[in-house]
Design an enzyme around this catalytic site. Sequence first.
Site, mmCIF file in Angstrom:
data_model
loop_
_atom_site.group_PDB
_atom_site.id
_atom_site.type_symbol
_atom_site.label_atom_id
_atom_site.label_comp_id
_atom_site.label_asym_id
_atom_site.label_seq_id
_atom_site.Cartn_x
_atom_site.Cartn_y
_atom_site.Cartn_z
ATOM 1 N N HIS A 434 -53.620 1.429 68.876
ATOM 2 C CA HIS A 434 -52.285 1.714 69.388
ATOM 3 C C HIS A 434 -51.239 1.609 68.262
ATOM 4 C CE1 HIS A 434 -49.160 1.454 72.697
ATOM 5 N NE2 HIS A 434 -48.476 0.970 71.670
ATOM 6 N N GLU A 435 -51.274 0.500 67.531
ATOM 7 C CA GLU A 435 -50.279 0.291 66.475
ATOM 8 C C GLU A 435 -50.456 1.278 65.328
ATOM 9 O OE1 GLU A 435 -47.683 -1.385 66.961
ATOM 10 O OE2 GLU A 435 -48.426 -2.301 68.812
ATOM 11 N N HIS A 438 -48.859 4.525 66.243
ATOM 12 C CA HIS A 438 -47.418 4.573 65.951
ATOM 13 C C HIS A 438 -47.184 4.792 64.462
ATOM 14 C CE1 HIS A 438 -45.820 3.298 69.793
ATOM 15 N NE2 HIS A 438 -46.425 2.129 69.784
HETATM 16 ZN ZN ZN Z 1 -46.431 0.738 71.350
#
Ligand code: ZN
Length: 628
Positions: A434-435, A438
């Site tokens: 997830h990170e 980003h």
């Molecule tokens: Zn997030």
Amino acid sequence: MKLSWKTLLLLSLPIIVIGFFLWQGFLAPTTNELNTNIARSRMTYGRFLEYLDMGWIKKVDLYDNGHTAIVEAVGPELGNRIQKIRVELPATVPELIVKLKKANIDLDAHPTKNTSAIWNLIGNLLFPILLILGLAFLFRRSNSSSGGPGQAMSFSKSKALFQMEAKTGIVFNDVAGIDEAKEEFEEVVTFLKKPERFTAVGAKIPKGVLLIGPPGTGKTLLAKAIAGEANVPFFSISGSEFVEMFVGVGASRVRDLFKKAKENAPCIVFIDEIDAVGRQRGTGIGGGNDEREQTLNQLLTEMDGFEGNTGVIVIAATNRADILDSALLRPGRFDRQVSVEIPDFKGRLDILKVHAKNKKMDTGISLSIIARRTPGFSGADLANLLNEAAILTARRRKKYITLNEIDASIDRIVAGMEGTALTDSKSKRLIAYHEIGHAIVGTLLKDHDPVQKVTLIPRGQAKGLTWFTPGEDQNLISRSQILSRIMGALGGRAAEEVVFGDTEVTTGASNDLQQVTSMARQMVTRFGMSNIGPLCLENEESNPFLGRSMGSASEYSDEIAIKIDKQIYQIVEKCYQETVKIIQDNRIIIDRLVDLLIERETIDGKEFKEIINEYTPVPEKEKEVYII
Ligand code: ZN
Ligand code: ADP
Ligand code: MG
């Protein structure tokens, strides 16, 4: 604030009351026991003897030197349940004891301390006596201090509810980064120091200055600095202190405050949070607030009542000038308005310089790097930042504050306390994807802010964090920048979906999605960045509970409302598709970065960029500053 006897006494009353109950609890246990044991029903001595003969008595507890007994009885008349019954005995009858013994009945005696009756009496009397003494005292004092009988018990009379500082000890040099406001105020200092210069040519000295700005920008500090520079006393009170439970208290406080101020002129009267009293009258939902209006009226009267030349200058502060009553802003009252803004880069640098003066900083530390990393920080935030860093340095038993402590403090102020890293490998992996999602989307989009660092160490609510270095205080943001931000925010969810599949996506993206939706909505309704055209359809969030800006709920037709929703949907949908594509195209790099992140827990921006650069060119961005 000086504590008067009256307040002391008022404060001590509850203690006395509590004390009374404790007293009752500790010193009179036997009576208490008897009282709590009180059987709801009673029976006569004769009946008790009858019960005894019938064999219905099971247990006898003697109290009160054998004058009272609590008996446990059971029998058909009592519904065959054991019941506690109170019996008054003529005296301790020896025959009775013998009889009880014979019948093999459980017998117990509870001695009553002789003294307890006296203690009891004193305990019971003490409280009323103290109360009466206290009240008498109050009456006497208020009568002697203020003559008339009407003044007795006047709780409303305010006692030093404003603060007075004879010397604030703060000078303009302590205030940094808000130069325009400072310049305005240098003139005010001259008014206070050399009023003749102005009155000689017939100029009227302004009475009131209104300071407008977000919290922590230095409004109070600035007001104190004026008093400090002009060397005059500083009276201050907060607007919320005016608004009291009792009607009329606020108004009387205003009166007191101005009376004291005039006696001490020249001086500064500082009213903080003036919006608490100075709110537009008569618009409150659910009826007006009489007390507030009275206070405001009193304030207006006081301000009209003195000439500008008496040397009293009123400075008021608020962060919401838009809701102030227009009567306050009329010439002759707060006719000067000075706004104090969140500092820009240079302002932050100057504020940091002021607060770094008394700190031991490592020589290699550059304040400008700190200033770069802290857009949006107010003066108070910056002061707090350096202090946190100093505390951390002390805790680590270092001699000098280094960038490392500064960095940790920034993270903490922005995102909350550091938590302990996850050990659960499955969710840790998901969060890592997830990170990295980003971070990689942010890195590969030209108009996105560069990545500062990615970390799996939780902070506040977040399980992992990707930090971006925000561009410098952008007032103008292009459409392409907003779209990049939307895509960057979608990167987390997109990575979850691409890697783990549609069914495995988590709630971890909810915050991201909220931001995405809000950005897309603003593009359509406020910035005219959609097919609907350059229309402003919604104003900045306005709170209908806070005053004037009411009734601006919907300024468009239902038809437009549907169009708005469609446009928002289209923007987000298109961004999401592009984001997913970026993730798919860079899957190999992402896998490698995730492994690295899980191993190390934090990757800094510079290294992150270098790794990506081995596979695919990273667009150059402005202002890449890496703090470590
Ligand atoms: Zn997030
Ligand atoms: P406000 O009244 O605007 O909410 P304060 O004046 O109470 O803010 O600021 C709180 C603290 O933050 C100050 O005591 C000071 O240490 C620091 N601070 C805020 N603004 C500045 C500034 N412009 N220059 C220096 N210090 C500042
Ligand atoms: Mg303040």
